[in-house]
Enzyme design. Structure first.
Site, PDB file in Angstrom:
ATOM      1  N   CYS A   3       1.104  -1.435  -0.057  1.00 30.74           N
ATOM      2  CA  CYS A   3      -0.353   0.151   0.329  1.00 30.74           C
ATOM      3  C   CYS A   3       0.545   1.416  -0.038  1.00 30.74           C
ATOM      4  CB  CYS A   3      -0.660  -0.215   1.186  1.00 30.74           C
ATOM      5  SG  CYS A   3      -2.309   0.919   1.278  1.00 30.74           S
ATOM      6  N   GLU A  19      -3.101   0.888  -6.908  1.00 29.46           N
ATOM      7  CA  GLU A  19      -2.343  -0.208  -6.564  1.00 29.46           C
ATOM      8  C   GLU A  19      -1.769  -0.093  -8.451  1.00 29.46           C
ATOM      9  OE1 GLU A  19       0.942  -1.276  -6.847  1.00 29.46           O
ATOM     10  OE2 GLU A  19      -0.098  -1.967  -4.523  1.00 29.46           O
TER      11      GLU A  19
END
Length: 271
Positions: A2, A114
């Site tokens: 993350c 992402e």
């Protein structure tokens, strides 16, 4: 992993969602659609109030810096490298193991970003051609629009170069726990692109479902084996992922338009 996420919910909304008992209006953060490491972020934690006679933990919404600085660190410079802690090893790593047993938090988000590298770009890399890969960003978020509650840890660090009464004498920092990305089908998977989170990246933030919030935040739970059971991945099918503009790749860009769903990957970034 993350490395970037979005957090636009107002503290009043978070207070209702997480049943917050204490938060300071002066710590209010503006909506952030491109949260990057070292930024100040919201975190939910259970902890006794400072200087309170009652030692009972109180659920608080606190403003922390993203990038954990261990209490024993000589300087805070390594915090930017500790934005994530791996679920598989968090209980044994020196930087995280103490926080894992007694200082756990929830980092609320709308979802996280992402990036994937287009297949054509990968081929160029394999051929040895020095063309920088252009990656397509995806936004991963709960399919039902609920909050993405990321499992986290927090830590206190004392800056010994400052006097006790200095407002920056204490740093409170946090890290997001990551786990293996889901291989099961995404909810409402895009027609073109990844069908599972593992197709985007091998890691993902560990999302806690509401039935695990109280147990995760409870500082009285200190048994490592017991806590490790809380690191189980959430049920499959709760998340969706969709392509967004490559504008999010620049941390200077920030606004709700970053969450706009594209019909497909941008030209030149085909999955």
């Amino acid at each position: 992993m993350c490395g970037r996420y979005a957090a636009s919910r107002a503290p009043e909304d978070l207070a209702g969602i997480f049943e917050i008992d204490k938060w300071e209006p002066e710590e209010t953060l503006a909506p952030d659609f491109n949260v990057a490491p070292t930024k100040e972020v919201y975190a939910v934690l259970d902890r006794p109030l400072k200087d309170a006679e009652d030692p009972k933990p109180v659920r608080q919404l606190r403003k922390l810096k993203w990038g954990l600085v261990p209490s024993w660190a000589k300087t805070p410079e390594g915090g930017a490298r500790m934005i994530n802690a791996r679920a598989e090893t968090v209980h044994e790593k020196p930087s995280f193991r103490r926080a894992f047993t007694t200082r756990r938090c929830i980092v609320p988000a709308d979802g996280y970003y992402e990036w994937v590298t287009a297949a054509g770009e990968r081929d160029l890399e394999v051929e040895g051609k020095k063309k920088r890969p252009r990656k397509q960003p995806y936004f991963v978020t709960p399919a039902d629009g609920s909050v993405f509650a990321m499992a986290g840890l927090y830590e206190f660090w004392r800056d010994r170069t400052l006097p006790d009464d200095h407002p920056q004498a204490w740093w409170v920092t946090c890290s997001v726990i990551t786990t293996e990305a889901e291989t099961s089908p995404l909810a409402a998977a895009p027609a073109e692109g990844p069908s599972a989170l593992a197709d985007i990246h091998p890691r993902m933030p560990l999302m806690l479902t509401p039935d695990h919030w109280d147990a995760w935040l409870d500082p009285a739970r200190t048994d490592v084996d017991d806590l490790r059971e809380l690191l189980a991945a959430p049920p499959a099918g709760l998340l969706r992922a969709y392509p967004v503009s490559t504008a999010v790749s620049n941390v200077r860009n920030n606004g709700p338009e970053l969450l706009t769903e594209l019909e497909g990957p941008e030209e030149g970034t085909l999955f």
